[in-house]
Design an enzyme around this catalytic site. Structure first.
Site, PDB file in Angstrom:
ATOM      1  N   CYS A 196       3.478   6.875   2.980  1.00  0.00           N
ATOM      2  CA  CYS A 196       4.258   8.176   3.170  1.00  0.00           C
ATOM      3  C   CYS A 196       5.628   7.720   3.505  1.00  0.00           C
ATOM      4  O   CYS A 196       5.384   6.834   4.712  1.00  0.00           O
ATOM      5  CB  CYS A 196       3.783   8.921   3.791  1.00  0.00           C
ATOM      6  N   GLY A 248      -0.618  -2.085   4.347  1.00  0.00           N
ATOM      7  CA  GLY A 248       0.376  -1.244   4.696  1.00  0.00           C
ATOM      8  C   GLY A 248       1.465  -1.226   5.615  1.00  0.00           C
ATOM      9  O   GLY A 248       2.714  -1.921   5.200  1.00  0.00           O
ATOM     10  N   ARG A 249       1.045  -1.256   6.988  1.00  0.00           N
ATOM     11  CA  ARG A 249       1.955  -2.028   8.372  1.00  0.00           C
ATOM     12  C   ARG A 249       2.445  -3.409   8.250  1.00  0.00           C
ATOM     13  O   ARG A 249       3.786  -3.159   8.480  1.00  0.00           O
ATOM     14  CB  ARG A 249       1.332  -1.556   9.490  1.00  0.00           C
ATOM     15  N   GLN A 290       1.701   6.785  -7.045  1.00  0.00           N
ATOM     16  CA  GLN A 290       0.256   7.689  -6.431  1.00  0.00           C
ATOM     17  C   GLN A 290       0.765   8.944  -6.342  1.00  0.00           C
ATOM     18  O   GLN A 290       1.879   9.261  -5.948  1.00  0.00           O
ATOM     19  CB  GLN A 290       0.378   7.545  -4.996  1.00  0.00           C
ATOM     20  N   TYR A 304      -7.183  14.570   1.514  1.00  0.00           N
ATOM     21  CA  TYR A 304      -5.694  15.567   0.584  1.00  0.00           C
ATOM     22  C   TYR A 304      -7.094  16.574  -0.078  1.00  0.00           C
ATOM     23  O   TYR A 304      -8.324  16.775  -0.010  1.00  0.00           O
ATOM     24  CB  TYR A 304      -5.461  14.913   0.220  1.00  0.00           C
ATOM     25  N   ARG A 332      -7.714   6.662  -5.153  1.00  0.00           N
ATOM     26  CA  ARG A 332      -8.195   6.334  -3.978  1.00  0.00           C
ATOM     27  C   ARG A 332      -9.399   6.808  -3.519  1.00  0.00           C
ATOM     28  O   ARG A 332      -9.091   7.779  -3.966  1.00  0.00           O
ATOM     29  CB  ARG A 332      -6.790   5.804  -3.058  1.00  0.00           C
ATOM     30  N   SER A 372       1.036  -0.822   0.109  1.00  0.00           N
ATOM     31  CA  SER A 372       0.465  -0.507  -0.004  1.00  0.00           C
ATOM     32  C   SER A 372       1.002   1.121   0.195  1.00  0.00           C
ATOM     33  O   SER A 372       1.798   1.888   0.515  1.00  0.00           O
ATOM     34  CB  SER A 372      -0.957   0.362   1.251  1.00  0.00           C
ATOM     35  N   PRO A 373       0.511   2.300  -0.201  1.00  0.00           N
ATOM     36  CA  PRO A 373       1.012   3.365  -0.216  1.00  0.00           C
ATOM     37  C   PRO A 373       1.218   4.375   0.811  1.00  0.00           C
ATOM     38  O   PRO A 373       0.916   4.130   2.043  1.00  0.00           O
ATOM     39  CB  PRO A 373       0.483   4.593  -1.103  1.00  0.00           C
TER      40      PRO A 373
HETATM   41  C1  LIG Z   1       3.065   5.447   7.966  1.00  0.00           C
HETATM   42  C2  LIG Z   1       2.470   5.374   6.932  1.00  0.00           C
HETATM   43  C3  LIG Z   1       1.771   6.732   5.701  1.00  0.00           C
HETATM   44  C4  LIG Z   1       1.058   6.536   4.362  1.00  0.00           C
HETATM   45  N1  LIG Z   1       1.244   6.880   3.813  1.00  0.00           N
HETATM   46  C5  LIG Z   1      -0.028   7.238   3.276  1.00  0.00           C
HETATM   47  C6  LIG Z   1       0.237   7.409   1.486  1.00  0.00           C
HETATM   48  O1  LIG Z   1       1.285   8.307   1.534  1.00  0.00           O
HETATM   49  N2  LIG Z   1      -0.634   7.421   0.856  1.00  0.00           N
HETATM   50  C7  LIG Z   1      -1.695   6.475   0.781  1.00  0.00           C
HETATM   51  O2  LIG Z   1      -2.514   6.829  -0.197  1.00  0.00           O
HETATM   52  N3  LIG Z   1      -1.633   6.548   2.171  1.00  0.00           N
HETATM   53  C8  LIG Z   1      -1.116   6.342   3.003  1.00  0.00           C
HETATM   54  N4  LIG Z   1      -0.529   5.510   4.341  1.00  0.00           N
HETATM   55  C9  LIG Z   1      -2.560   4.788   4.023  1.00  0.00           C
HETATM   56  C10 LIG Z   1      -2.030   3.381   3.946  1.00  0.00           C
HETATM   57  O3  LIG Z   1      -1.516   3.419   2.760  1.00  0.00           O
HETATM   58  C11 LIG Z   1      -2.926   1.865   4.263  1.00  0.00           C
HETATM   59  O4  LIG Z   1      -4.432   2.082   4.134  1.00  0.00           O
HETATM   60  C12 LIG Z   1      -3.065   2.053   5.959  1.00  0.00           C
HETATM   61  O5  LIG Z   1      -2.188   1.563   6.172  1.00  0.00           O
HETATM   62  C13 LIG Z   1      -3.954   1.142   6.136  1.00  0.00           C
HETATM   63  O6  LIG Z   1      -3.490  -0.172   6.017  1.00  0.00           O
HETATM   64  P1  LIG Z   1      -2.610  -1.039   6.872  1.00  0.00           P
HETATM   65  O7  LIG Z   1      -3.416  -1.967   8.062  1.00  0.00           O
HETATM   66  O8  LIG Z   1      -2.664  -2.386   6.192  1.00  0.00           O
HETATM   67  O9  LIG Z   1      -1.474  -0.656   7.191  1.00  0.00           O
HETATM   68  C14 LIG Z   1       0.014   5.588   5.005  1.00  0.00           C
HETATM   69  C15 LIG Z   1       0.113   4.272   6.254  1.00  0.00           C
HETATM   70  C16 LIG Z   1       0.434   4.636   7.235  1.00  0.00           C
HETATM   71  C17 LIG Z   1       0.915   3.821   8.091  1.00  0.00           C
END
Ligand SMILES: Cc1cc2nc3c(=O)[nH]c(=O)nc-3n(C[C@H](O)[C@H](O)[C@H](O)COP(=O)(O)O)c2cc1C
Ligand SMILES: Cc1cc2nc3c(=O)[nH]c(=O)nc-3n(C[C@H](O)[C@H](O)[C@H](O)COP(=O)(O)OP(=O)(O)OC[C@H]3O[C@@H](n4cnc5c(N)ncnc54)[C@H](O)[C@@H]3O)c2cc1C
Length: 783
Positions: A414, A711-712, A489, A570, A618, A411-412
């Site tokens: 930052c 993501g995480r 993204q 955003y 998204r 997942s995206p």
């Molecule tokens: C540190 C961090 C940075 C993130 N940055 C972005 C981002 O740049 N763009 C985005 O669409 N979502 C971002 N997210 C959201 C993740 O893509 C994801 O939707 C969210 O972490 C939930 O998924 P997970 O439970 O697998 O972590 C970010 C999440 C985390 C934890």
């Protein structure tokens, strides 16, 4: 001590029994408005786990209950002429009347006063009681009397249901999904004693109306159901007992305790019948109350402990029931599914049952699910094995001309580590290692289309040559060293811009070095955040041009796919949500207006991005806030983007407004992906607290998403996919030649590890009561 209990249902009677055992001297009276043997309804079900609890707390009633119960192990799903059976479920059932008789008998043995035909209207008559238990059921008079205090919320669900009985014997918990000329009808049926089964019929309000059920008598509607399900009833009649069609009330109460009064059972909270937990919750409430009364020195303390200790468990069950009832309310979403995939969806609808769990219990069923999935992939032109297919996670997917070798996605995220928008060595290692780790698709973090479009000073960007060169280095590395595809993204931070790095204070405004921020309307994110400038047409044109310029640079870098970020509050999300868009021009008001600018940007990108490469968007499929975006809106949003040429909707939620109230949990955003995918008929990617490959397979196999992003989990495990491939024995996942020895080892060891793990699970699982009963009654010759 004097205890008054209003209501002689399972909650009231069981509480009376447990409290009396604890305090033999106490004077405990149960007031029940009906006669002793005057009970509505047919059967109740319990799981083996609930029976274990009963055994612990009152062995005599437990023994009598289990002597009377009918046990079964299988769930059978009938759909479009097919039936799929899954074993190992461990349920039992008995007549509600029998249960109440056993509890009444036990109560009398213990010296309790049972006052039947005592309709209690006022608490005043019970003024001398030290404790008043309000166990007066779903329509609790006393919950309503003190509504200001208990603050109940009643959510009357849309589907209609009626509870009937039959003499039709059943050897499984049976779900029948029946197509009719009016629409779908569902029967939930199980046998609870010899020659008696419970039948709950359910349908959506439109089908109910078309079938002309409104206003029919009990007998007439039973006849109509017998007509619809006659092929299964095999001549057995349907029986009625106050079997009126109703809407299920999902009840939650903010408080359960007032002075010396406490709500128990359905009076305080309900759980939908499709998970069969109403009586279980009622009796476990009684256990929790008795436990608290044992521990706490005062009634007041005990009631407080009861409420504090019990709430989480009740809410968890209610949440599972909610998820299940929503599945039944939207059964039309899956009506055109392959029957085996449909049955898999029924089994896994409430999260507790998963792909791996079913593989242990019903390997042939899961093998059929895998084959159906593989056939769908083959129908898209992939030469995949449909006889011994790999698990859904490792099946390929094509979006335009981009082919993914598996369905796991990074997942995206930052990294807040760029300098002036330029990704550095950290980014190369970060993206590179995740690509080598086997995911089919890797998303970049939100990459900003201009300096002032950044969220934080550490965000990556793609508006100058230096950034482009750095991104190209990353993309080239991914392409040269892995089979992963990489998606860019693109986003603009809007009113969440000019904020601190995650570890310095997420979304908090920068104290120095900030920049002016833009939004749909001049509403700050935090009250002390910068007030954004409302975008005028010139600003819109400039932002749109910046997106297009970044996309062109993205194409020059060699990215395989482009995602437009319209989520998480955003800039573009701020247009979509009515909570952040209060414009009165053509870009505010109706959803169509609010979507106008995001769609304009999307269309401009689509025109600039090569036609053979896919694009995703998204979205936040709900704001989790009153008056905000809902799942139904998300379907309309997804449709609008699909019409504009989107290939995939990346379904996230929330983070749009500060006062949101998200309901977190395992896979908590998946229901939104399911809704968008199966109502808007567009491919989706789901994400959010998905942590295991078992969950990934469960989601994909049930048709809740086409791709699953993590993501995480990927932050701490770049090789998530490769490890999962070893676990499932999926050979095809790419591994660079430098790492082959490691790959061979993990694949070899996984076969043994998996076998050991499965054996342990099977050994650790206590036999279900149905299995024990079958063993006990097995003829000797067979041993
Ligand atoms: C540190 C961090 C940075 C993130 N940055 C972005 C981002 O740049 N763009 C985005 O669409 N979502 C971002 N997210 C959201 C993740 O893509 C994801 O939707 C969210 O972490 C939930 O998924 P997970 O439970 O697998 O972590 C970010 C999440 C985390 C934890
Ligand atoms: C269609 C349907 C199917 C269900 N299927 C199942 C199932 O399969 N398995 C399962 O476990 N549960 C099932 N339930 C739920 C189950 O029936 C209830 O959750 C359970 O009975 C709750 O127990 P209770 O003691 O809180 O309330 P109740 O059983 O409703 O008992 C409340 C009692 O209080 C009495 N009362 C009310 N007001 C007063 C008053 N003012 N004075 C004196 N007495 C009063 C009532 O007469 C009643 O006897 C189903 C429910 C429905 C509607």
């Amino acid at each position: 001590m004097k205890i008054a209990i209003i209501g002689g249902g399972p909650a009231g009677l069981y509480a009376a029994i447990l409290l009396k055992k604890q305090r033999p001297q106490a004077e405990i009276t149960v007031y029940e408005r009906n006669r002793a043997d005057d009970t509505f309804g047919f059967g109740v079900v319990f799981s083996d786990a609930t029976l274990d609890n009963f055994e612990k707390y009152d062995p005599p009633s437990y023994r009598r209950i289990t002597q009377q119960f009918a046990y079964w192990d299988d769930i059978a799903v009938h759909f479009r002429g097919t039936v799929h059976r899954v074993g190992g479920n461990g349920f039992c059932g008995c007549a509600r009347r029998t249960l109440l008789m056993i509890l009444q008998e036990r109560a009398r043995e213990l010296g309790l006063h049972l006052m039947f035909e005592s309709d209690i209207d006022e608490i005043r008559g019970l003024a001398d009681a030290d404790l008043v238990v309000l166990a007066d059921g779903i329509n609790s008079r006393f919950r309503d009397k003190f509504a200001e205090y208990f603050q109940p919320e009643v959510d009357l669900r849309s589907n209609k249901f009626a509870w009937m009985g039959s003499t039709r014997p059943l050897d499984a918990f049976t779900f029948i999904f029946q197509e009719t000329e009016w629409g779908p009808f569902i029967a939930h049926a199980y046998q609870y004693e010899v020659g008696r089964s419970t039948w709950i019929f359910e349908t959506d309000p439109a089908t109910f109306e078309r079938a002309g059920l409104e206003g029919l008598s009990e007998k007439q509607s039973a006849d109509r159901m017998a007509q619809i399900f006659g092929w299964f009833l095999e001549g057995h009649p349907l029986l009625t007992n106050r079997s009126m069609w109703r809407n299920f009330p999902m009840i939650r109460s903010k408080r359960w305790v007032k002075d010396n009064m406490v709500l128990l059972g359905d009076a305080k909270a309900t759980a939908h019948f499709s998970i069969g937990s109403g009586t279980k919750l009622a009796m476990e409430d009684a256990i929790a109350l008795a436990e608290a009364m044992q521990r706490a020195p005062t009634v007041e303390g005990a009631l407080q402990q009861y409420e504090e200790g019990r709430r989480e468990e009740v809410e968890k069950t209610q949440h599972a029931a909610d998820v299940s009832l929503v599945w039944f309310e939207h059964v039309d979403r899956f009506w055109d599914f392959d029957p085996v995939q449909f049955a898999f969806g029924v089994m896994t609808r409430a999260k507790a049952i998963t792909y791996d769990n079913l593989t242990l219990r019903a390997p042939n069923f899961v093998a059929e699910v895998d084959k159906a999935f593989a056939r769908q992939v083959r129908a898209k032109g992939f030469d995949v094995d449909v006889v011994k297919p790999v698990a859904p996670m490792f099946q390929p997917l094509r979006l335009r001309e981009m082919e993914l070798t598996n369905r796991a996605v990074v997942s995206p995220m930052c990294m807040y580590s760029a300098k002036e928008g330029v990704p550095g060595d950290f980014h190369l290692v970060h993206y590179g290692s995740r690509a080598i780790g086997g995911a089919g698709l890797i998303f970049t973090e939100m990459t900003c289309v201009g300096r002032d479009a950044r969220i934080t000073p550490g965000c990556t960007g793609l508006w100058n040559d230096e950034q482009e060169a750095s991104w190209r280095r990353i993309v080239d590395f991914v392409h040269e060293n892995s089979a992963a595809k990489i998606a860019l993204q693109l986003g603009h931070a809007g009113r969440k811009g000019a904020t601190k790095l995650m570890w310095d204070g997420m979304d908090r405004p920068l104290e120095e070095g900030g920049w002016d921020v833009l939004s749909a309307s001049p509403i700050p994110y935090f009250t002390d955040s910068q007030v954004p400038r409302e975008m005028d047409r010139a600003a819109m044109d400039a932002v749109k041009a910046a997106f297009v310029a970044s996309a062109q640079r993205g194409e020059a870098c060699g990215f395989d796919m482009l995602e437009l970020h319209c989520a998480h509050g955003y800039l573009l999300a701020s247009f979509i949500s009515p909570l952040t868009n209060q414009r009165t021009d053509a870009y505010g008001g109706s959803l169509a207006n609010r979507l106008r600018f995001p769609l304009e940007v999307f269309e401009a990108l689509r025109a600039a991005w090569p036609a053979h490469k896919p694009m995703s968007v998204r979205i936040s499929a709900t704001d989790w806030a009153e008056g905000g975006i809902t799942g139904d809106d998300a379907v309309l949003i997804a449709r609008a983007f699909a019409e504009a040429g989107v290939d995939l909707v990346d379904v996230s939620t929330g983070q749009t407004v500060r006062d949101a109230q998200p309901i977190y949990g395992r896979m908590f955003q998946t229901p939104f992906s399911e809704q968008v995918r199966n109502e808007a008929r567009v491919a989706t990617m789901c994400v959010g607290n998905i942590t295991t490959s078992d969950q990934v397979n469960t989601i994909l196999a049930a048709g809740r998403a086409d791709l699953v992003a993590l993501g995480r989990p990927h932050l701490v495990d770049p090789s998530f996919t490769l490890k999962a491939a070893a676990w499932y024995g999926a050979d095809g996942v790419f591994c660079p030649r430098q790492y082959q020895p490691g790959r061979e080892q993990i694949f070899r060891n996984s076969v043994r590890d998996r076998q050991d793990f499965d054996d342990l699970k099977i050994k650790a699982k206590p036999k279900t009561r149905a299995e024990l009963k079958a063993e006990a009654t097995k003829p000797l010759a067979a041993e």
